[in-house]
Structure formats: C-alpha cells, structure tokens
Motif scaffolding. Sequence first.
Motif, short mmCIF file in Angstrom:
data_model
loop_
_atom_site.label_atom_id
_atom_site.label_comp_id
_atom_site.label_asym_id
_atom_site.label_seq_id
_atom_site.Cartn_x
_atom_site.Cartn_y
_atom_site.Cartn_z
N CYS A 1 0.61 -1.20 0.25
CA CYS A 1 -0.03 -0.43 -0.16
C CYS A 1 0.89 0.88 -0.19
CB CYS A 1 -0.90 -0.12 1.23
SG CYS A 1 -2.50 -0.87 0.76
N VAL A 2 2.00 1.01 0.63
CA VAL A 2 3.14 2.03 0.54
C VAL A 2 3.64 2.61 -1.43
CG1 VAL A 2 5.05 3.42 1.69
CG2 VAL A 2 3.80 1.76 2.85
N PHE A 3 4.23 2.04 -1.77
CA PHE A 3 3.91 1.43 -3.27
C PHE A 3 2.97 2.10 -4.27
CE2 PHE A 3 6.95 -1.41 -1.50
CZ PHE A 3 7.81 -0.37 -2.64
N TYR A 4 1.23 1.78 -3.78
CA TYR A 4 -0.02 2.06 -4.10
C TYR A 4 0.20 3.33 -3.91
CZ TYR A 4 -4.67 1.68 -4.49
OH TYR A 4 -6.52 2.07 -4.81
N ALA A 5 -0.15 3.97 -2.95
CA ALA A 5 -0.16 5.52 -2.21
C ALA A 5 0.76 6.25 -3.43
CB ALA A 5 -0.61 5.85 -1.14
#
Length: 335
Positions: free
Chosen positions: A191-195
């Motif tokens: 989710c960090v990369f997604y954000a």
Amino acid sequence: MAGRAPPGQAGAVPHRAVRVVGPVLLADSPTPELQTLSRAQYDLVEYALAGAGFALLAYTLYSWTSRGEVGVRYRPAVLAGLCIGAVATVSYLLLFLRWSSGYDLTDVGYVPDDQARLALSPRYVDWSVTVPLLTAELLAVCALAGARVRALRASAMTAAFLMILTGHLGAQIVDGGRDTTALVGWGLVSCVFYAYLYVALIGAVRSSMPAMGREAAVSLRNATIVLLAGFGVYPLVYAIPVFVDVTASWLTTIQLAYSAADVVAKVGFGVLVHKVAKLRTAEDVVEGVDTHPEAVWVGNVEHSRAVLPPVRSGEERATPPVVGAGDPRRTGEHR
C-alpha cells in the motif's frame, strides 16, 4: 465419493475440515483456490476468464491496427498499450487453462486438485509486467518532458513493480498465502507503493492538463480516473482473506472482480489514452509543431488535415488521392 464423509460419520468429519481430492489430501485452509465450487460458480468464473481474455485480445488487435493514427511523439503510449494487451491476453489463456485443469467435476461439484493452487498465480506474473507499463502509458501522453518525465517514469514503474511483488509475497509466497500476519504485513508494504503511485500520477496529470486543449485534457482526466479506480479494486480483493472466511462464493467473487478490473484498467484506460494521443497529435499538426500523413479523426469529427513533411531536395512527393464529391472533408460537413 470425494469430499463426503462415510455413511454414519457425517458429523465426525465436517466437509470443510478435510477434502480428499484424488490422491491428494487438502487440509482446511484460507487459501482461496482450494474451495469446492458449485457448477454455477465454476461456469461463471470460466465465462469471466474467457470474456476478459477475448476483450484483451480485441484491444491488442485494435492497438496494432490503429497505431499509425497517432503521431510519433505519442506513439510510445500506443506501443505500451499493445504490449499490455498482448501480455494480458497470454495471461488469461494460462488462467483459463489452469482453471480447466485445476478442478474435477464430482457429485459434490467442482473439487480442486493438486493444480488448483496455481489458479491465481498467473495474475501476479501478468501484473508485474503490465502495471508498470500502465504508468508508462499514461505518462507518455502527459505534457512532461526531459529529465523530469524520465525520473518520474522510472520511479513510477519501479513503485508499480514493487507494489505487485510485495502483494504477491503476502498472497501467494509466504506459507502459500495461509499466514494472515504475512498477508497483512506485506499488504501494508504494498500500500505504501500504491499510495505513491496515486500521488505521482495525479500530480503529473494535473500539471499537464493546462498545456493541452480542453477535449484532450478532459480525456486525460477521465483516463486517469478509470486507471486509478481500476487499481482500487485490487487491494480490496486482496484483503478478503484477512477479514472473512474464504468460501467458494468468495473465490468466485475474487475471480470475477479481478477479471472486471483488468478489463477496465487495461482496455477502458487504453482506449481513452489512445484518444488523448490522437487529440494531442491533431493539436501539434494544427499548431505546426508536427506533421502527420493522415487526417486525424476522433469519432466522426476531423481534428486536423493531413500534413506531409517537407520534400527534400531531389525527391518527388506522391500525388495525394482526390477527395470525392461526397466526402465530408470536401463539403466541410465535419469541420
């Protein structure tokens, strides 16, 4: 009979606790693939896989045959879309074959065999290639240039790949997706990369829109909405095993949701990006920035006339075809 307790012992061994599949014994597990499906559930997923595969094949052929409609400046977007469609089409062929070979029809429905655990794995291989290419496809029609776009493209493609890789570790690799702690932990890392992708792509699009015509800007905005909305489906489906007991109905839901999201994020987004590329090509021709050997049409509206490059010394230009009296380009009907 597979999956059914002997007579008189129906209460001793629940159906979900242990399933005998041929020579393989599968213990109860949250792994989505290892679920016995009804005939309706199996047929519905099979239909979704085949339908999505054909849609991606059609998009691949469309990208190939229409690549000449776009100027050289924006052709990387069309080529990225062509690669995405081709990879995804092969992926869905593998998914369909894995689905067909991974379940055996018995009296209790479609029971998974020892190949069923591979029913979802081709998706992550597909996404590892196509999701980074989707970011490159979008950036190829944005009004960014030079070192800025090169750095942004590199970081966005890297983040997209790492988003898929870390999600794959939690969903498929660590303990076969059975470890809830790994599922949540790697999901949060993903989710960090997604954000980051959301922030980077929205920033690039917002800074590009003022530099292009209104219709192209609206189409670029719509393409971004379609892409990011499609991306939003994946983490929601990924989290299903964390919050609920995975059942046959959930497996069916997962396969249907992933198939629909793939069509939206690849075909729907790709068609909109192709439209942006054509509109920007027409803008460049009208402004004299570029030439294009064909008139640029979007729908039934002509946005620019054909403009050939200057004739070099000693060369002869071919005579263009005569426009017939009934052609709308002569009558000005679409101008």
